[in-house]
Design a protein around this motif. Structure first.
Motif, short mmCIF file in Angstrom:
data_model
loop_
_atom_site.label_atom_id
_atom_site.label_comp_id
_atom_site.label_asym_id
_atom_site.label_seq_id
_atom_site.Cartn_x
_atom_site.Cartn_y
_atom_site.Cartn_z
N ARG A 3 4.27 -17.71 -3.34
CA ARG A 3 3.93 -19.00 -2.75
C ARG A 3 3.32 -18.76 -1.38
O ARG A 3 3.77 -17.87 -0.66
CB ARG A 3 5.19 -19.85 -2.57
N GLY A 28 6.08 -26.41 4.58
CA GLY A 28 5.77 -26.68 3.18
C GLY A 28 5.21 -25.43 2.54
O GLY A 28 5.19 -24.35 3.15
N TYR A 29 4.75 -25.57 1.32
CA TYR A 29 4.23 -24.42 0.59
C TYR A 29 3.21 -24.88 -0.44
O TYR A 29 3.16 -26.04 -0.82
CB TYR A 29 5.35 -23.64 -0.09
N ALA A 66 11.28 -23.92 -1.64
CA ALA A 66 11.46 -24.99 -2.62
C ALA A 66 12.32 -26.13 -2.06
O ALA A 66 12.36 -27.21 -2.65
CB ALA A 66 12.08 -24.45 -3.90
N SER A 67 12.95 -25.93 -0.90
CA SER A 67 13.77 -26.99 -0.30
C SER A 67 12.94 -28.01 0.46
O SER A 67 13.46 -29.03 0.89
CB SER A 67 14.82 -26.37 0.64
N VAL A 68 11.64 -27.74 0.63
CA VAL A 68 10.75 -28.70 1.29
C VAL A 68 9.68 -29.14 0.29
O VAL A 68 9.49 -28.51 -0.75
CB VAL A 68 10.09 -28.10 2.56
N ALA A 69 8.99 -30.18 0.64
CA ALA A 69 7.97 -30.70 -0.27
C ALA A 69 6.78 -29.75 -0.38
O ALA A 69 6.35 -29.18 0.62
CB ALA A 69 7.49 -32.06 0.24
N PRO A 70 6.27 -29.59 -1.59
CA PRO A 70 5.05 -28.81 -1.72
C PRO A 70 3.89 -29.55 -1.05
O PRO A 70 3.86 -30.78 -1.03
CB PRO A 70 4.84 -28.69 -3.23
N LEU A 71 2.97 -28.79 -0.50
CA LEU A 71 1.80 -29.37 0.14
C LEU A 71 0.71 -29.57 -0.90
O LEU A 71 0.73 -28.96 -1.98
CB LEU A 71 1.29 -28.44 1.24
#
Length: 166
Positions: free
Chosen positions: A6, A18-19, A73-78
Motif C-alpha cells: 500500500r 490514508g493509503y 487499514a484503520s484509516v479511510a483509503p484515499l
C-alpha cells in the motif's frame, strides 16, 4: 516482489493520513507511466511523508497489527485524482535530493522502474526483489517528506537512481 503493498501517507508527526492500494503485487505497479503510481504522484502536491508498505512476515508471537500495512487499514483509503499535475522531479525535502524521472534507465524491453515506490519501500516485501543497480536505494526515502515538481529547488542535489529490472 511477491508482496502486496500500500502507498501509505503520513502527516508531519508520522500519524496516518490514508493509503492507496493497487490490489496487485508490488513490481506489477512500480513502473513509470503506471496509472496507480501516477495517482500517488498526483497526491504529492505538497511535501508529504510516504511509505510503500507491505505486510511484514509474522514470526511467532508478533501481533498482526504491528505492520504499517495493517495499521493503514484503520484509516479511510484515499481516492487518487484521475487528472492533474504529474511532475518530472521527485523531491525529497528531508534529504534535499531529487530524482529526474526522465533519466531513469530502462531494461532491454524499455520497462523503467519508477523511483517513487522503490525509494519509499519499507522493506517488508516491497523491496524490488529482481532489480539490478544500487539496491541500497530501495527504502532509502521511506517516511521522508516527498513531493512532485516541475522544477528543482535551489540547494537540492541529484540522486543517482540506477535500478533496472533484471
Amino acid at each position: 516482489m511477491g508482496q502486496f503493498c500500500r502507498a501509505v501517507f503520513l502527516d508531519a508527526d508520522h500519524k496516518l493520513i490514508g493509503y492507496l492500494e493497487p490490489k496487485v503485487r508490488f513490481l506489477r505497479r512500480a513502473w513509470i507511466g503506471d496509472d496507480f503510481v501516477q495517482g500517488v504522484e498526483r497526491l504529492l502536491t505538497v511535501p508529504t511523508r510516504v511509505v510503500w508498505a507491505g505486510p511484514l512476515p509474522r514470526p511467532h508471537g508478533v501481533r498482526a497489527d504491528e505492520s504499517l500495512y495493517d495499521k493503514a487499514a484503520s484509516v479511510a483509503p484515499l481516492v487518487a485524482p484521475q487528472h492533474g499535475f504529474i511532475g518530472r522531479y521527485i523531491l525529497n525535502h528531508d534529504k534535499r535530493t531529487y530524482v529526474d524521472k526522465a533519466t531513469v534507465l530502462g531494461s532491454d524491453d524499455r520497462e523503467r522502474i519508477h523511483p517513487l515506490p522503490m525509494l519509499t519501500a519499507d522493506g517488508s516485501g516491497c523491496d524490488g526483489g529482481r532489480t539490478g543497480g544500487d539496491v541500497a536505494l530501495v527504502g532509502a526515502w521511506a517516511g521522508d517528506r516527498i513531493s512532485m515538481s516541475a522544477i528543482v529547488p535551489t540547494g537540492f542535489e541529484l540522486l543517482k537512481y540506477d535500478l533496472v529490472p533484471n
